[in-house]
Design an enzyme around this catalytic site. Structure first.
Site, mmCIF file in Angstrom:
data_model
loop_
_atom_site.group_PDB
_atom_site.id
_atom_site.type_symbol
_atom_site.label_atom_id
_atom_site.label_comp_id
_atom_site.label_asym_id
_atom_site.label_seq_id
_atom_site.Cartn_x
_atom_site.Cartn_y
_atom_site.Cartn_z
ATOM 1 N N ASN A 220 13.159 63.476 42.269
ATOM 2 C CA ASN A 220 13.291 62.855 43.589
ATOM 3 C C ASN A 220 14.153 63.700 44.521
ATOM 4 O OD1 ASN A 220 11.683 60.543 43.334
ATOM 5 N ND2 ASN A 220 13.320 59.393 42.328
ATOM 6 N N ASP A 229 7.145 59.275 43.430
ATOM 7 C CA ASP A 229 6.177 58.180 43.275
ATOM 8 C C ASP A 229 4.867 58.699 42.695
ATOM 9 O OD1 ASP A 229 8.027 56.460 44.318
ATOM 10 O OD2 ASP A 229 7.108 56.323 46.313
ATOM 11 N N GLU A 255 12.018 54.555 36.413
ATOM 12 C CA GLU A 255 11.159 55.461 35.666
ATOM 13 C C GLU A 255 11.030 55.037 34.203
ATOM 14 O OE1 GLU A 255 15.326 57.363 35.598
ATOM 15 O OE2 GLU A 255 14.110 56.089 36.911
#
Length: 332
Positions: A220, A229, A255
């Site tokens: 991220n 995503d 996650e």
């Protein structure tokens, strides 16, 4: 053909009747006598003209002269009975012949409902016409009510189908993780509880695994949340391609995922995760790995303890360098 209608004054609820005679004077007389604001009198001076009118008009009653040139009244009646559109139209024959009894047998055989002799008593004629006009109106009202009922039934069926679809969609949304499309936390945990009950009833093995993407925060931070995503979605799609029912994947959050494997031993579950790991491909050119903790449910063991052991196995997989799986057998 003589048509004495005035469409400019026609009422939408007007009922039509047909008079067929080769005498123009009689047609005019019948028209003047029978016409009313809500009763339209159609006139035809031959059977051919009558057939053309009947092709375009729905009539409540046909008053037909027996003796006409070329095609007589009986032949016209037989044609009407053979025609789907005019088969149910009531027919009253008007005759001036002397051999009335013998002719009546022919007429009834052609489909007549009644006979009137010339000269016709106006009161009798008016009374009979009114009976058939009223019967026609009643049939029309019944057809309209039936049509309305059919429309209501159809509308109710469509509404019921729409409600079922909406209910199914709502259930799907309530059970599904909006990002990845796999089961959400609540649903996968409910499925796990059900699988644990089945395992107790059927004495079949039950294994489950907690899967966690390695260094996902770095994905991220480096590539952005939209790429993160995409990685989550790609991972779920890949796992689902490698498993078969009744195995099920659900997202616990972030996650972290739960892979439910009913009827699967600990060794078989480890093989499943190794197959998933071996075939894993980068998502949007971003390579990633996952760690897994596998636990097998013991006899009478509650789900919370099975999850706890799987979570402990996952912790050891992370401490062992990640990109691997650690198993925990059922307690003795």
């Amino acid at each position: 053909m003589t048509d004495l209608r005035d469409d400019s004054r026609k009422n939408p609820t007007t009922v039509s009747i047909l008079v067929v005679d080769d005498s123009e004077n009689l047609l005019q007389t019948m028209h003047d006598f029978l016409a009313q604001p809500d009763v339209e009198v159609l006139t035809a001076n031959s059977a051919v003209a009558a057939q053309k009118l009947l092709a375009d008009q729905d009539v409540a009653l046909a008053l037909i002269d027996v003796r006409m040139p070329e095609i007589n009244g009986y032949q016209l009646a037989e044609w009407m009975r053979s025609n789907e559109q005019t088969r149910s139209v009531p027919i009253i024959f008007i005759t001036g012949e002397s051999d009335v009894l013998a002719r009546k047998f022919i007429g009834y055989g052609a489909g007549a409902v009644d006979f009137l002799s010339k000269p016709t008593d106006p009161r009798v004629l008016h009374s009979k016409v009114q009976v058939f006009v009223e019967l026609y109106r009643q049939r029309q009202a019944l057809r309209e009510r039936n049509a309305e009922l059919e429309r209501m039934v159809q509308a109710n069926q469509e509404l019921a189908m729409a409600l079922r679809e909406a209910h199914s969609e709502a259930l799907q949304q309530a059970h599904t993780d909006s990002l990845t499309g796999v089961s959400n936390r609540r649903h996968i945990m409910n499925l796990a509880e059900s699988a644990l009950l089945d395992r107790r009833r059927q004495s079949q093995p039950l294994s489950l695994a907690i899967l966690d993407l390695d260094h996902f925060k770095a994905v991220n931070d480096t590539y952005g949340h939209h790429i993160g995503d995409a990685v989550l979605c790609a991972f779920c799609k890949h796992v689902n391609q490698q498993i078969r029912p009744p195995h099920m994947l659900g997202r616990l959050g972030g996650e972290e995922f739960l892979l439910l494997m009913p009827g699967t031993s600990l060794a078989e579950a480890d093989t499943v995760l190794e197959r998933v790991r071996r075939t894993l491909q980068p998502a949007d050119s971003v390579p990633y790995t996952f760690s897994g903790g596998i636990a097998q449910a013991g006899a009478g063991e509650p789900l919370a303890l099975v999850i706890e052991r799987a979570d402990s196995a996952l912790y050891h997989a992370k401490r062992s360098g990640r990109d691997c799986s650690v198993t925990r057998p059922a307690p003795l």
